[in-house]
Design a protein around this motif. Structure first.
Motif, PDB file in Angstrom:
ATOM      1  N   ASN A 137      14.184 -15.562  -0.296  1.00  0.00           N
ATOM      2  CA  ASN A 137      14.277 -16.285   0.969  1.00  0.00           C
ATOM      3  C   ASN A 137      15.516 -17.162   1.047  1.00  0.00           C
ATOM      4  OD1 ASN A 137      11.954 -15.675   2.679  1.00  0.00           O
ATOM      5  ND2 ASN A 137      10.779 -16.344   0.913  1.00  0.00           N
ATOM      6  N   LYS A 150       5.502  -5.402  -6.375  1.00  0.00           N
ATOM      7  CA  LYS A 150       4.966  -6.320  -5.382  1.00  0.00           C
ATOM      8  C   LYS A 150       3.848  -5.642  -4.589  1.00  0.00           C
ATOM      9  CE  LYS A 150       5.982  -9.687  -2.094  1.00  0.00           C
ATOM     10  NZ  LYS A 150       6.518 -10.784  -1.602  1.00  0.00           N
ATOM     11  N   GLN A 151       4.031  -4.347  -4.321  1.00  0.00           N
ATOM     12  CA  GLN A 151       3.008  -3.667  -3.551  1.00  0.00           C
ATOM     13  C   GLN A 151       1.963  -2.977  -4.431  1.00  0.00           C
ATOM     14  OE1 GLN A 151       4.265  -0.880  -0.332  1.00  0.00           O
ATOM     15  NE2 GLN A 151       2.900  -2.236   0.778  1.00  0.00           N
ATOM     16  N   ALA A 202      -1.073  -5.005  -7.984  1.00  0.00           N
ATOM     17  CA  ALA A 202      -2.464  -5.454  -7.880  1.00  0.00           C
ATOM     18  C   ALA A 202      -3.413  -4.269  -8.026  1.00  0.00           C
ATOM     19  CB  ALA A 202      -2.687  -6.147  -6.553  1.00  0.00           C
ATOM     20  N   ILE A 220       8.512 -12.076   5.892  1.00  0.00           N
ATOM     21  CA  ILE A 220       8.999 -13.054   4.912  1.00  0.00           C
ATOM     22  C   ILE A 220       8.941 -14.414   5.583  1.00  0.00           C
ATOM     23  CG2 ILE A 220      11.000 -13.855   3.611  1.00  0.00           C
ATOM     24  CD1 ILE A 220      11.805 -10.927   3.318  1.00  0.00           C
ATOM     25  N   HIS A 242       2.532  -0.505   6.501  1.00  0.00           N
ATOM     26  CA  HIS A 242       1.405  -1.129   5.802  1.00  0.00           C
ATOM     27  C   HIS A 242       0.101  -0.401   6.070  1.00  0.00           C
ATOM     28  CE1 HIS A 242       3.914  -4.310   4.360  1.00  0.00           C
ATOM     29  NE2 HIS A 242       4.377  -4.503   5.580  1.00  0.00           N
ATOM     30  N   ARG A 276      -7.759  -9.587  -3.035  1.00  0.00           N
ATOM     31  CA  ARG A 276      -7.100  -9.369  -4.327  1.00  0.00           C
ATOM     32  C   ARG A 276      -5.758  -8.677  -4.180  1.00  0.00           C
ATOM     33  NH1 ARG A 276     -11.598  -7.018  -5.942  1.00  0.00           N
ATOM     34  NH2 ARG A 276     -10.416  -5.163  -6.440  1.00  0.00           N
ATOM     35  N   ILE A 277      -5.762  -7.580  -3.412  1.00  0.00           N
ATOM     36  CA  ILE A 277      -4.537  -6.791  -3.310  1.00  0.00           C
ATOM     37  C   ILE A 277      -3.511  -7.474  -2.403  1.00  0.00           C
ATOM     38  CG2 ILE A 277      -3.593  -4.536  -2.656  1.00  0.00           C
ATOM     39  CD1 ILE A 277      -5.505  -4.216  -4.901  1.00  0.00           C
ATOM     40  N   GLY A 288      -1.510 -11.336  -4.156  1.00  0.00           N
ATOM     41  CA  GLY A 288      -0.164 -10.856  -4.404  1.00  0.00           C
ATOM     42  C   GLY A 288       0.815 -11.260  -3.305  1.00  0.00           C
ATOM     43  N   ARG A 289       0.409 -12.146  -2.435  1.00  0.00           N
ATOM     44  CA  ARG A 289       1.212 -12.658  -1.326  1.00  0.00           C
ATOM     45  C   ARG A 289       1.827 -11.539  -0.487  1.00  0.00           C
ATOM     46  NH1 ARG A 289       4.766 -16.348  -4.282  1.00  0.00           N
ATOM     47  NH2 ARG A 289       3.241 -16.282  -5.848  1.00  0.00           N
ATOM     48  N   GLN A 290       1.018 -10.497  -0.192  1.00  0.00           N
ATOM     49  CA  GLN A 290       1.486  -9.455   0.727  1.00  0.00           C
ATOM     50  C   GLN A 290       0.903  -9.761   2.103  1.00  0.00           C
ATOM     51  OE1 GLN A 290       1.020  -5.440  -0.709  1.00  0.00           O
ATOM     52  NE2 GLN A 290       0.933  -6.133  -2.813  1.00  0.00           N
ATOM     53  N   TYR A 291       1.529 -10.718   2.773  1.00  0.00           N
ATOM     54  CA  TYR A 291       0.979 -11.221   4.042  1.00  0.00           C
ATOM     55  C   TYR A 291       0.820 -10.091   5.058  1.00  0.00           C
ATOM     56  CZ  TYR A 291       2.774 -15.533   1.953  1.00  0.00           C
ATOM     57  OH  TYR A 291       3.059 -16.551   1.103  1.00  0.00           O
TER      58      TYR A 291
END
Lengths: 581, 304
Positions: free
Chosen positions: A141, A524-525, A528, B48, B63, B262-263, B267-270
């Motif tokens: 960022n 990142k994807q 998990a 982001i 997504h 969880r996923i 994992g901060r995948q907004y």
């Protein structure tokens, strides 16, 4: 050359920023992220009395806002606060820099504050972040300063030596794309997973564990002891449990490794969850190796024979701690400091409880250990803060000068007084620890010599060690003491660290250095999901709902569902690092 | 002309005052329900935070594609459906039966105290109740002690993929049936007592009265509640499952919400989290609409 370019690039950045903001093309900003450079002597001279000096003060008072990690119960003298105490006043006196706190929080709340700060883009000038992921996100960022050259220029030799004692891994961890983006905290290395066994139960049942007295026992010995404990129930709970494990099975974070199977794994030479160098030079994921399969085989046998807690997988961390407190189980896997916060509950419930520390040896009598991830905490500086070098200077002040100055009582009387009276270290501007890789054993040697009276208390390096010497003396004078702190310090420092010291001197350790620690873009994807796959598969194999050969299915699924790609990315990253050292 | 317009407005006067009273409610709805809907955009972006909703890159359906490609998604959706439908069916049945039976109790204070007792668990959060459930159903818990007393084999309820779903449904029904019976009790009181008297004259038994008067009288409410609950069919209860499950029962207990937690969020995948949330809402709307149509077709009653 470089300076000229930097000035130019700064101007360009500014113009670009204005342009892009007016056009709402915020994405363009990321492109010019590498514009931060060390202040030149000329620039710094505008602010600093002695430009470039590690301890120089600023001409005019400057301010710095911080995100502070607090703890529940710091022993601050009346009137002092996190924002205004001997340590922050020391910063003011030394550097002419006034600290104000943008937020103070602890635990989960602190992480939330940091997340909020990241999400809103309103960062304090300096703060601690608690994972590489967060550090990476801040870099992605474009929110934090590049500290590379500032560190080179300002950090004292002592500080550099401490970081370097981790063979470069400490700074590496805070380095992204070749730029040092944060000042890492260090976490101590040199520690195997231990097996803590109730010594009073062994005595009661007349079991002689570790006959050769080398501190290392075999899997078979653990197994036999667990069976005896199960059969004869020395805790008289009526409901004995063999060895409980948490369902996360494993972790690369040594300090979080309590109740995991790290110990069992290492006797097979397995390092699940670590990235390792394979024989052919390729990167291998530790959870997918043949050694890990063997470990799971052992675990499955243990589960079948009732040695592993039948409720394995469903127990939480607290449940397991309760088993020791209830006297249901007397064998615990964990790090050297587990007596301080886990096993201590057994002492609280049962006055007679005593634990001995062992470690597990492999078939060749060696103890396999992985180097720990050297750091998971970083101090970062907000992008655009005028005095990024202040972060390094504060580091110098607390982790070099204050820690090593034998004459601190006269040069920094107020701060020295804090240390003497045991005021919590969290009240320092940065709530991190920076120590050399060997400090665990150095402190141990201080403690042992302190107890024997070979050195005076003044010669002991840290206040913590001084306090520990007092506690351990209390325990040694009365082994049945009700003082649980004395009990726990004796167990962790003497039994725990003592074992590490002994094994180190006897050269018993075989070290594995992880090939990589960090995250790659596709992780990142997919990570998990891959973690879930691993956890589920391992539990199924151990509990017998799938046969051992299911491991091969797991490995191929793991590779297919993104593992192969992650490995590829890691290899690329390592290759590119080797190209530009 | 101009004057006429003003007059027309003037005539609305008294009514307008009442409409004005709706304003805070409408504002509330706008600010907290409609404005946040803009955030749905993030489901189609690689969001982001620092770049914000307008700076982040648009990635189309990436997504959503990832969601449908996830290997476990079919299992997770089916777990969600089984648990949610089980809860709706059993919960509604229990509530109806309970309210009909409770209605037969003539002693007022017995009725009130029974009611209060069954309401109680509704007011406790799953964070608290989960530890009660865990204590009762663990291997050394009271349930297994009873099983042992009757010579039955012990069951690791919380670690068994066979027993986890029934456990989740059962405990949820236990927690909620009392509270949801309030609506049905209200429906019963609105039934004309004359009908019961007339049926009594004709010699109808208790069971006949229930079957031909009470249940048909409750039907609109039952339908309404049923259709409303369909909107939540993909929300099988995050708090409950999250507090009770563990990796051993991911296979049978993992629902969309826990999976996304969880996923997506840990994992901060907004963006991914938003995408799944949107997916859930769309399914909810489709189900609500079709249930409403079906209700009209077969019972000639609609809720809107």
């Amino acid at each position: 050359m470089r300076t000229k370019w930097s000035i130019k690039s700064k101007r360009v950045t500014k113009r670009l920023a204005v342009l892009s903001m007016s056009a709402l093309m915020v994405a363009a900003l990321a492109a010019c992220g590498d514009s931060s450079n060390p202040p030149t002597a000329e620039e710094a001279g505008k602010y600093e009395v002695t430009p470039g000096d590690p301890f120089s003060a600023y001409k005019d008072e400057i301010t710095v806002t911080m995100g502070r990690v607090t703890t529940a119960n710091p022993k601050l003298p009346a009137g002092d606060t996190y924002e205004n105490n001997a340590y922050t006043r020391l910063v003011k006196d030394t550097f002419n820099a006034q600290i104000t706190d943008q937020f103070e929080a602890n635990g989960e709340d602190y992480s939330r504050q940091v997340s909020l700060a990241i999400a809103s883009g309103e960062l304090p000038d300096m703060m601690r972040v608690d994972s590489k992921d967060e550090l990476k996100e801040l870099v992605d960022n474009d929110l934090i300063e590049d500290l590379t050259s500032i560190y080179d220029q300002y950090a004292t030799d002592n500080i550099k030596q401490m970081y370097d004692s981790y063979d470069g891994r400490a700074l590496d961890n805070a380095t992204i794309d070749g730029r040092l983006m944060g000042l890492p905290a260090t976490s101590l290395d040199s520690a195997p997973t231990m097996v803590w066994v109730r010594q009073d139960w062994l005595d009661l049942l007349g079991i002689q564990l570790d006959a050769d007295g080398d501190g290392a026992i075999s899997l078979n010995e653990v197994e036999q002891t667990a069976l005896e404990f199960l059969k004869r129930d020395p805790g008289q709970s009526g409901n004995p449990v063999g060895i409980p494990f948490v369902n996360t099975m494993n972790t690369t974070d040594y300090n979080g490794s309590a109740y995991t199977m790290l110990g069992v794994a290492s006797t097979e030479g397995a390092f699940p969850q670590y990235w390792m160098n394979g024989e052919d030079g390729k990167i291998v994921y530790g959870s997918t190796t043949e050694e890990t399969k063997k470990m799971l085989g052992t675990m499955a046998d243990w589960f079948k024979n009732g040695i592993i807690d039948p409720q394995f997988g469903t127990r939480t961390f607290d449940d397991i701690t309760a088993l020791y407190a209830n006297g249901q189980s007397g064998i615990a896997f964990g790090p050297w400091h587990i007596p301080d916060w886990g096993l201590i509950s057994a002492k609280q419930m049962d006055k007679n409880a005593k634990f001995s520390a062992y470690t597990l040896e492999d078939a060749n009598g060696k103890v396999n250990v992985a180097h720990a991830n050297p750091s998971n905490q970083f101090i970062v500086v907000r992008k655009g803060y005028e005095h990024p070098e202040l972060a390094v200077k504060i580091l110098n002040l607390f982790y070099d000068k204050l820690a090593n100055d034998k004459d601190a009582a006269t040069t920094m009387p107020e701060a020295a007084k804090y240390q003497e009276t045991g005021v919590d270290g969290s009240t320092r501007p940065f709530n991190i620890e920076v120590n050399s890789a060997t400090s665990l054993l150095d402190d141990y040697s201080d403690v042992v010599r302190g107890i024997k009276g070979e050195i005076s208390l003044d010669e002991v390096r840290t206040t913590e060690s001084k306090n520990n010497i007092g506690s351990i003396k209390t325990y040694l004078s009365d082994m049945d003491t009700d003082d649980v702190t004395a009990w726990s310090k004796y167990h962790s420092r003497i039994n725990g660290v003592g074992l590490i010291d002994k094994l180190t001197q006897e050269n018993k350790f075989v070290w594995m250095t992880p090939a990589f620690s960090g995250t790659t873009p596709s992780m990142k994807q997919t990570w998990a999901n891959l973690t879930k796959l691993e956890q589920e598969s391992f539990i199924k194999i151990v509990t017998g709902s799938e046969p051992l050969d299911y491991f091969d299915t797991f490995v191929s699924n793991w590779k297919k569902q993104g593992g192969d790609q992650v490995i590829q990315e890691i290899e690329d990253e390592i290759a590119s690092k080797n190209k530009h050292p | 002309m101009k004057q006429g317009k003003w007059k027309a407005r003037g005539r609305l006067g008294p009514g307008a005052m009442y409409h004005m009273m709706m304003l805070p409610g409408i504002l509330f709805l706008l600010v907290f329900s409609y404005v946040p809907m803009v955030g749905i955009i993030t489901a189609f972006q690689d969001y982001i935070p620092a770049k914000g909703m307008f700076g982040s890159e648009f990635v189309g359906l990436k997504h959503f594609m990832y969601m449908f490609k996830l290997p476990d998604i079919a299992q997770v959706v089916s777990n969600t459906l089984v648990i949610a439908i089980g809860k709706i069916l059993l919960g509604t049945m229990m509530a109806i039966i309970f309210s009909v039976l409770l209605n037969e109790i003539r002693i007022k204070y017995v009725k009130k105290s029974v009611q209060t007792i069954v309401y109680l668990p509704h007011f406790l959060s799953w964070v608290v109740l989960a530890s009660v459930v865990v204590n009762m159903f663990s291997l050394d818990g009271i349930v297994n002690q009873m099983l042992a007393f009757f010579g039955l084999e012990n069951i690791n309820f919380l670690g068994s993929n066979t027993w986890f779903q029934p456990l989740i449904i059962g405990t949820d029904v236990w927690k909620e049936f009392g509270y949801s019976s309030i609506v049905y009790l209200a429906a019963i009181t609105s039934i004309d007592p004359g009908l019961y008297e007339a049926a009594g004259m004709d010699g109808a038994s208790w069971w006949r009265k229930v079957w031909h008067i009470t249940l048909p009288g409750m039907l609109p409410i039952i339908l309404l509640m049923g259709v409303m609950s369909l909107t939540n069919i993909l929300s099988a209860g995050f708090d409950q499952v999250y507090n009770l499950y563990n990796p051993v029962v991911y296979e049978s207990g993992d629902i969309l919400d826990t999976y996304v937690y969880r996923i997506g969020l840990v994992g901060r995948q907004y963006s991914f989290g938003t995408a799944v949330g949107l997916f859930k809402s769309v399914i909810g709307i489709v189900l609500l609409m079709s249930a409403n149509q079906l209700a009209k077709k077969y019972t000639d009653r609609k809720i809107f």
